[in-house]
Motif scaffolding. Structure first.
Motif, PDB file in Angstrom:
ATOM      1  N   ARG A 206       0.858  -1.461   0.017  1.00 18.96           N
ATOM      2  CA  ARG A 206      -0.100   0.070   0.044  1.00 18.96           C
ATOM      3  C   ARG A 206       0.946   1.282   0.182  1.00 18.96           C
ATOM      4  O   ARG A 206       0.593   2.497  -0.733  1.00 18.96           O
ATOM      5  N   GLU A 207       1.967   1.149   0.631  1.00 16.19           N
ATOM      6  CA  GLU A 207       2.728   2.340   0.723  1.00 16.19           C
ATOM      7  C   GLU A 207       3.631   2.654  -0.565  1.00 16.19           C
ATOM      8  O   GLU A 207       3.625   3.692  -0.979  1.00 16.19           O
ATOM      9  N   GLN A 208       4.104   1.520  -1.377  1.00 21.69           N
ATOM     10  CA  GLN A 208       4.565   1.757  -2.553  1.00 21.69           C
ATOM     11  C   GLN A 208       3.303   2.498  -3.521  1.00 21.69           C
ATOM     12  O   GLN A 208       3.758   3.298  -4.413  1.00 21.69           O
ATOM     13  N   ILE A 209       2.251   1.820  -3.633  1.00 17.78           N
ATOM     14  CA  ILE A 209       1.090   2.313  -4.467  1.00 17.78           C
ATOM     15  C   ILE A 209       0.796   3.957  -4.065  1.00 17.78           C
ATOM     16  O   ILE A 209       0.728   4.662  -4.817  1.00 17.78           O
ATOM     17  N   ARG A 210       0.734   4.096  -2.735  1.00 13.23           N
ATOM     18  CA  ARG A 210       0.643   5.540  -2.134  1.00 13.23           C
ATOM     19  C   ARG A 210       1.621   6.449  -2.794  1.00 13.23           C
ATOM     20  O   ARG A 210       1.407   7.521  -3.388  1.00 13.23           O
ATOM     21  N   GLU A 211       3.032   6.243  -2.859  1.00 14.37           N
ATOM     22  CA  GLU A 211       4.061   7.035  -3.241  1.00 14.37           C
ATOM     23  C   GLU A 211       3.911   7.151  -4.710  1.00 14.37           C
ATOM     24  O   GLU A 211       4.043   8.286  -5.190  1.00 14.37           O
ATOM     25  N   LEU A 212       3.386   6.311  -5.455  1.00 13.99           N
ATOM     26  CA  LEU A 212       3.298   6.122  -7.094  1.00 13.99           C
ATOM     27  C   LEU A 212       1.989   7.078  -7.216  1.00 13.99           C
ATOM     28  O   LEU A 212       2.109   7.875  -8.388  1.00 13.99           O
ATOM     29  N   ARG A 213       1.115   7.066  -6.402  1.00 11.25           N
ATOM     30  CA  ARG A 213      -0.123   8.117  -6.870  1.00 11.25           C
ATOM     31  C   ARG A 213       0.367   9.280  -6.435  1.00 11.25           C
ATOM     32  O   ARG A 213      -0.056  10.311  -7.350  1.00 11.25           O
ATOM     33  N   ALA A 214       1.084   9.589  -5.665  1.00 13.54           N
ATOM     34  CA  ALA A 214       1.486  11.021  -4.939  1.00 13.54           C
ATOM     35  C   ALA A 214       2.283  11.631  -6.269  1.00 13.54           C
ATOM     36  O   ALA A 214       2.450  12.622  -6.622  1.00 13.54           O
ATOM     37  N   ALA A 215       3.489  10.662  -6.585  1.00 16.79           N
ATOM     38  CA  ALA A 215       4.226  11.208  -7.731  1.00 16.79           C
ATOM     39  C   ALA A 215       3.491  11.381  -8.849  1.00 16.79           C
ATOM     40  O   ALA A 215       3.828  12.161  -9.966  1.00 16.79           O
ATOM     41  N   TYR A 216       2.287  10.539  -9.319  1.00 18.72           N
ATOM     42  CA  TYR A 216       1.878  10.625 -10.682  1.00 18.72           C
ATOM     43  C   TYR A 216       1.028  11.946 -10.387  1.00 18.72           C
ATOM     44  O   TYR A 216       0.907  12.725 -11.525  1.00 18.72           O
ATOM     45  N   ARG A 217       0.223  12.485  -9.287  1.00 19.63           N
ATOM     46  CA  ARG A 217      -0.511  13.695  -9.169  1.00 19.63           C
ATOM     47  C   ARG A 217       0.614  14.889  -9.368  1.00 19.63           C
ATOM     48  O   ARG A 217       0.274  15.911 -10.103  1.00 19.63           O
ATOM     49  N   LEU A 219       3.620  14.812 -11.223  1.00 20.38           N
ATOM     50  CA  LEU A 219       4.118  14.912 -12.533  1.00 20.38           C
ATOM     51  C   LEU A 219       2.932  15.449 -13.640  1.00 20.38           C
ATOM     52  O   LEU A 219       3.242  16.006 -14.314  1.00 20.38           O
ATOM     53  N   PHE A 220       1.701  15.027 -13.521  1.00 19.27           N
ATOM     54  CA  PHE A 220       0.663  15.434 -14.311  1.00 19.27           C
ATOM     55  C   PHE A 220      -0.262  16.470 -13.758  1.00 19.27           C
ATOM     56  O   PHE A 220      -1.354  16.530 -14.099  1.00 19.27           O
ATOM     57  N   ALA A 221       0.231  17.316 -12.893  1.00 21.30           N
ATOM     58  CA  ALA A 221      -0.743  18.431 -12.619  1.00 21.30           C
ATOM     59  C   ALA A 221      -0.725  19.522 -13.501  1.00 21.30           C
ATOM     60  O   ALA A 221      -0.092  19.541 -14.356  1.00 21.30           O
ATOM     61  N   GLN A 222      -1.476  20.544 -13.097  1.00 25.28           N
ATOM     62  CA  GLN A 222      -1.679  21.812 -14.130  1.00 25.28           C
ATOM     63  C   GLN A 222      -0.635  22.931 -13.931  1.00 25.28           C
ATOM     64  O   GLN A 222      -0.596  23.648 -14.750  1.00 25.28           O
TER      65      GLN A 222
END
Length: 265
Positions: A206-217, A219-222
């Motif tokens: 869950r921690e790895q997925i949480r980190e990936l989600r945060a990094a994704y947000r 990288l692809f923010a406005q």
């Protein structure tokens, strides 16, 4: 145990057959073909050219490998196919070798699964544990990372990179590189988030997925430019291996542009 060859099969005496090979009815095996131990050709399989197939692979009826690539620039020079162990190729799968004007070898890793009617074109470079679903068509010089999943009837443009653990939705037309752990869908395909279902199934924490989600947000923010956000992600997640895979993939910059979210989402 020596190879068992059905009486209707045509196997060139120069072909190299490992222990326990089983060749079913009406197969055709050319002189340069190499079959590893315990390879099974169920029946009506056609193999030619410099084609090497790893141990315990299974090829179902009407699989065709090794015939000249569909690249008009190819002049007939030495090319081939190399396939790892325990791969499965279902009915009507077609694999082409490399070209003499690019990469001479098409390579497939171990434990890959090609479903009915799939095609891997010339110079393809595929990792391990890749799933190619029914009818998927992969263009020339495509690179696919470990554990990627290609949905049914999708089409992958030539020279595209599909990152490790990525998921391509069914019937998607992929014309841009897909980041590792990414999920794309549509025609033309756009980035629709992370392959969270696949990550959970493969045991990512869950921690790895949480980190990936945060990094994704991030990288692809406005806010700001993509180049600025990439630098920010690289600094903020310097110690996070999975995020670094995405950053390095983006920085490699292949022949195609990057698949991005649609309408900024």
């Amino acid at each position: 145990m020596n190879a068992i060859i059905h009486e209707t099969a045509l196997v060139d005496p120069k072909a190299t057959l490992g222990e326990g090979v089983l060749i079913g009815p009406y197969c055709v095996v050319g002189p340069e073909v190499v079959l590893g131990d315990n390879v099974t050709l169920v029946g009506q399989v056609n193999l030619t050219g410099n084609t090497k197939i790893g141990e315990h692979c299974i090829l179902y009826p009407f699989v065709s490998m090794g015939h000249p690539p569909q690249d008009l620039k190819h002049r007939g020079g030495p090319v081939g196919i190399e396939i790892g162990a325990r791969c499965i190729f279902r009915e009507n799968v077609n694999i082409h070798p490399g070209t003499d004007i690019g990469k001479p070898m098409t390579r497939i890793g171990h434990d890959c699964y090609f479903m009915v009617g799939t095609h891997l074109a010339h110079e393809g470079q595929m990792g391990n544990h890749v799933v190619v679903s029914n009818g998927a068509q992969i263009g020339g010089n495509v690179t696919i990372g470990d554990h990627a999943v290609l949905g049914g009837l999708c089409a992958i443009h030539q020279h595209t990179r599909i990152g490790a653990h990525a998921f391509v939705g069914g019937m998607a037309t992929v014309i841009g590189d897909v980041i590792p752990y990414g999920f794309v869908l549509g025609n033309a395909a756009h980035l629709a988030g992370l392959n969270v279902v696949g990550l959970k199934r493969r045991g990512f924490s869950r921690e790895q997925i949480r980190e990936l989600r945060a990094a994704y947000r991030l990288l692809f923010a406005q806010e700001g430019t993509f180049a600025e956000r990439l630098v920010d992600a690289e600094k903020l997640y310097a110690d996070h291996e999975l995020v670094n895979e995405i950053v390095e993939f983006i920085r490699e910059q292949g022949n195609r542009s990057l698949s991005m979210p649609q309408n900024g989402r």
